[in-house]
Design a protein around this motif. Structure first.
Motif, PDB file in Angstrom:
ATOM      1  N   GLY A   1      26.032  34.562  36.990  1.00 58.73           N
ATOM      2  CA  GLY A   1      26.556  33.362  36.352  1.00 58.73           C
ATOM      3  C   GLY A   1      26.830  33.491  34.870  1.00 58.73           C
ATOM      4  O   GLY A   1      27.503  32.649  34.281  1.00 58.73           O
ATOM      5  N   GLU A   2      26.301  34.537  34.233  1.00 58.90           N
ATOM      6  CA  GLU A   2      26.530  34.739  32.799  1.00 58.90           C
ATOM      7  C   GLU A   2      27.944  35.259  32.553  1.00 58.90           C
ATOM      8  O   GLU A   2      28.483  36.010  33.351  1.00 58.90           O
ATOM      9  N   GLN A   3      28.516  34.853  31.418  1.00 58.84           N
ATOM     10  CA  GLN A   3      29.831  35.369  31.033  1.00 58.84           C
ATOM     11  C   GLN A   3      29.656  36.664  30.258  1.00 58.84           C
ATOM     12  O   GLN A   3      28.777  36.782  29.421  1.00 58.84           O
ATOM     13  N   GLY A   4      30.494  37.631  30.565  1.00 61.04           N
ATOM     14  CA  GLY A   4      30.476  38.907  29.872  1.00 61.04           C
ATOM     15  C   GLY A   4      31.710  39.699  30.255  1.00 61.04           C
ATOM     16  O   GLY A   4      32.690  39.146  30.762  1.00 61.04           O
ATOM     17  N   GLU A   5      31.645  41.001  30.034  1.00 63.32           N
ATOM     18  CA  GLU A   5      32.788  41.867  30.334  1.00 63.32           C
ATOM     19  C   GLU A   5      32.787  42.269  31.804  1.00 63.32           C
ATOM     20  O   GLU A   5      31.767  42.691  32.341  1.00 63.32           O
ATOM     21  N   LEU A   6      33.929  42.164  32.425  1.00 67.10           N
ATOM     22  CA  LEU A   6      34.104  42.517  33.833  1.00 67.10           C
ATOM     23  C   LEU A   6      34.227  44.029  33.971  1.00 67.10           C
ATOM     24  O   LEU A   6      35.012  44.661  33.279  1.00 67.10           O
ATOM     25  N   VAL A   7      33.428  44.586  34.882  1.00 62.36           N
ATOM     26  CA  VAL A   7      33.400  46.026  35.141  1.00 62.36           C
ATOM     27  C   VAL A   7      33.626  46.229  36.631  1.00 62.36           C
ATOM     28  O   VAL A   7      33.083  45.482  37.451  1.00 62.36           O
ATOM     29  N   PHE A   8      34.422  47.236  36.992  1.00 63.49           N
ATOM     30  CA  PHE A   8      34.677  47.521  38.405  1.00 63.49           C
ATOM     31  C   PHE A   8      34.366  48.969  38.743  1.00 63.49           C
ATOM     32  O   PHE A   8      34.639  49.870  37.947  1.00 63.49           O
ATOM     33  N   THR A   9      33.836  49.173  39.931  1.00 64.37           N
ATOM     34  CA  THR A   9      33.749  50.489  40.541  1.00 64.37           C
ATOM     35  C   THR A   9      34.654  50.450  41.760  1.00 64.37           C
ATOM     36  O   THR A   9      34.570  49.517  42.568  1.00 64.37           O
ATOM     37  N   THR A  10      35.550  51.416  41.868  1.00 63.24           N
ATOM     38  CA  THR A  10      36.462  51.452  43.012  1.00 63.24           C
ATOM     39  C   THR A  10      35.793  52.172  44.177  1.00 63.24           C
ATOM     40  O   THR A  10      35.017  53.116  43.988  1.00 63.24           O
ATOM     41  N   LEU A  11      36.092  51.703  45.387  1.00 62.02           N
ATOM     42  CA  LEU A  11      35.500  52.285  46.586  1.00 62.02           C
ATOM     43  C   LEU A  11      36.476  53.130  47.391  1.00 62.02           C
ATOM     44  O   LEU A  11      36.047  53.935  48.210  1.00 62.02           O
ATOM     45  N   THR A  12      37.770  52.972  47.175  1.00 60.10           N
ATOM     46  CA  THR A  12      38.753  53.653  48.022  1.00 60.10           C
ATOM     47  C   THR A  12      39.714  54.565  47.272  1.00 60.10           C
ATOM     48  O   THR A  12      40.470  55.279  47.912  1.00 60.10           O
ATOM     49  N   LYS A  13      39.704  54.532  45.954  1.00 57.52           N
ATOM     50  CA  LYS A  13      40.633  55.382  45.187  1.00 57.52           C
ATOM     51  C   LYS A  13      40.205  56.837  45.301  1.00 57.52           C
ATOM     52  O   LYS A  13      39.054  57.161  45.027  1.00 57.52           O
ATOM     53  N   GLU A  14      41.138  57.689  45.692  1.00 58.81           N
ATOM     54  CA  GLU A  14      40.814  59.109  45.857  1.00 58.81           C
ATOM     55  C   GLU A  14      41.272  59.943  44.673  1.00 58.81           C
ATOM     56  O   GLU A  14      40.543  60.799  44.204  1.00 58.81           O
ATOM     57  N   GLY A  15      42.471  59.721  44.187  1.00 62.68           N
ATOM     58  CA  GLY A  15      43.018  60.547  43.116  1.00 62.68           C
ATOM     59  C   GLY A  15      42.405  60.267  41.765  1.00 62.68           C
ATOM     60  O   GLY A  15      42.305  61.140  40.917  1.00 62.68           O
ATOM     61  N   MET A  16      41.974  59.020  41.550  1.00 63.33           N
ATOM     62  CA  MET A  16      41.402  58.635  40.276  1.00 63.33           C
ATOM     63  C   MET A  16      40.307  57.586  40.506  1.00 63.33           C
ATOM     64  O   MET A  16      40.479  56.419  40.186  1.00 63.33           O
ATOM     65  N   PRO A  17      39.184  57.997  41.119  1.00 63.29           N
ATOM     66  CA  PRO A  17      38.115  57.015  41.324  1.00 63.29           C
ATOM     67  C   PRO A  17      37.574  56.534  39.984  1.00 63.29           C
ATOM     68  O   PRO A  17      37.567  57.289  39.005  1.00 63.29           O
ATOM     69  N   LEU A  18      37.180  55.277  39.931  1.00 57.60           N
ATOM     70  CA  LEU A  18      36.658  54.705  38.691  1.00 57.60           C
ATOM     71  C   LEU A  18      35.234  54.224  38.922  1.00 57.60           C
ATOM     72  O   LEU A  18      34.972  53.469  39.862  1.00 57.60           O
ATOM     73  N   LEU A  19      34.334  54.648  38.065  1.00 55.47           N
ATOM     74  CA  LEU A  19      32.940  54.242  38.139  1.00 55.47           C
ATOM     75  C   LEU A  19      32.624  53.371  36.938  1.00 55.47           C
ATOM     76  O   LEU A  19      32.765  53.804  35.790  1.00 55.47           O
ATOM     77  N   ARG A  20      32.269  52.118  37.225  1.00 60.14           N
ATOM     78  CA  ARG A  20      31.924  51.151  36.180  1.00 60.14           C
ATOM     79  C   ARG A  20      33.011  51.097  35.096  1.00 60.14           C
ATOM     80  O   ARG A  20      32.750  51.168  33.907  1.00 60.14           O
TER      81      ARG A  20
END
Length: 181
Positions: A128-147
């Motif tokens: 519920g706190e507001q802050g910066e949105l971070v994503f980890t991708t689960l399906t990207k193969e060529g350029m997976p992104l962690l946090r």
């Protein structure tokens, strides 16, 4: 469903396509959707009466409440205008989108793990706190992104939506954690 892709720049032609094909769904930036309605009126086409657009999926720009109101004025009060979120680094549009209840954008959790962090300390913030949105991708193969740090500020909603979906939702972007565009 029939998709009629058309880039910006020839708005009159797009209005013709919408009229000829009986288009019911418009995917565009909010500002271009408003421009299309303006052009339609200029060429004697009333978007509310002469076109059949029922849903506007808008994204790539912030959709403010004032812009949503303008969309309804231009396209009709019955048009469902939903905000959608995406970015090229993640996979483009389709990261999240509003449902008909307009109470947050459902994140496609089968593709992404979202987190909200403190932009200065990188600590994960409580629900519920507001802050910066971070994503980890689960399906990207060529350029997976962690946090992957988006620099977008919002919060996450974990309670089930009125529509019945239980996926996490993100609130509207409230700003950026930096001044970069």
């Amino acid at each position: 469903a029939t998709i009629v892709p058309s880039s910006t720049g020839n708005s009159e032609k797009q209005i013709m396509y919408m009229k000829d094909f009986g288009t019911t769904l418009l995917v565009a930036t909010p500002s271009y959707a408003l421009r299309l309605a303006e052009v339609a009126n200029e060429i004697g086409v009333d978007p509310k009466k002469d076109l059949n657009v029922k849903i506007g999926l808008v994204g790539s720009e912030l959709l403010t409440d004032a812009m949503r109101e303008e969309m309804h004025k231009a396209w009709g009060d019955d048009m469902l205008v939903t905000s959608n979120y995406g970015m090229s680094e993640l996979m483009g549009p389709g990261v999240s989108g509003e449902c008909e209840y307009l109470c947050g954008m459902h994140i496609n959790e089968d593709f992404f793990i979202p987190e909200i962090i403190n932009p200065e300390t990188c600590e994960v913030l409580p629900e519920g706190e507001q802050g910066e949105l971070v994503f980890t991708t689960l399906t990207k193969e060529g350029m997976p992104l962690l946090r992957y740090r988006t620099k977008d500020l919002c919060s996450l909603i974990y309670e089930p939506c009125e529509c019945g979906r239980t996926s996490v939702r993100m609130t509207r972007i409230m700003g950026r954690s930096d001044d970069m565009l």
